[in-house]
Design an enzyme around this catalytic site. Structure first.
Site, PDB file in Angstrom:
ATOM      1  CG  ASP A  49      -1.320 -18.331   6.895  1.00  0.00           C
ATOM      2  OD1 ASP A  49      -1.741 -17.443   6.133  1.00  0.00           O
ATOM      3  OD2 ASP A  49      -1.798 -18.539   8.024  1.00  0.00           O
ATOM      4  CB  ILE A  85       3.205 -27.191   9.980  1.00  0.00           C
ATOM      5  CG1 ILE A  85       2.129 -26.202   9.564  1.00  0.00           C
ATOM      6  CG2 ILE A  85       4.587 -26.591   9.746  1.00  0.00           C
ATOM      7  CD1 ILE A  85       2.111 -24.925  10.383  1.00  0.00           C
TER       8      ILE A  85
END
Length: 169
Positions: free
Chosen positions: A34, A125
């Site tokens: 991202d 993550i």
């Protein structure tokens, strides 16, 4: 028939009609893929995301859903943002992860995208075990009816590449 390919490398360096972003629900950038897409794509992506938040997605994008923005400075026409689920042993969220791939392909079809580059959604993550993330991703893309001609999985490291490539063996 959709061709599935695997590449080890940086998704922000890919040339494709659409690049899929493993986004967080805020759509306002974050870490991992991202953050890299927002940094390399420049401010136009964030500006589009802010417009989405001001209109249809005031509370953010739900897990398993997808929405498109401009690709800014990336070598693509669009970024398709999808929010993957966080992995937990207490609850099976496999269907939400599969939905990320189906919804991204649905958006790609609406846009007319023929080549789509995907990261390993939720396998960073968000903690999804890489082999399982690869299985869900490849099985879902194979089972999804789409006009996309090439789905390219762009895997950041050798371990991820091997996990995904093993799905075609």
């Amino acid at each position: 028939m959709t061709t599935i390919t695997f590449v080890q490398g940086d998704i922000t360096r890919q040339s494709a009609d659409a690049i899929v972003n493993a986004a967080n629900s805020s759509l306002l950038g974050g870490g991992g893929v991202d953050g890299a897409i927002h940094r390399r794509g420049g401010p136009a992506i964030l500006a589009d995301c802010r417009k989405l938040r001001a209109s249809h997605y005031g509370r953010g994008l739900s897990t398993g859903k997808a929405v498109a923005t401009t690709a800014g400075d990336l070598d693509a026409r669009w970024v398709i943002h999808t929010v993957g689920p966080r992995f937990t042993r207490e609850e099976d969220r496999s269907e939400l992860l599969a939905s990320c791939y189906r919804e991204s392909l649905r958006v790609a079809d609406e846009l007319g995208a023929r080549t789509v580059a995907f990261p390993a959604v939720s396998a960073g993550i968000y903690g999804w075990p890489m082999e399982d993330a690869a299985r869900i991703a490849v099985e879902t893309v194979r089972a999804t009816d789409t006009a996309v001609e090439e789905v390219r999985f762009v895997l950041f490291d050798e371990r991820a590449y091997e996990a995904f490539a093993a799905q075609l063996r």
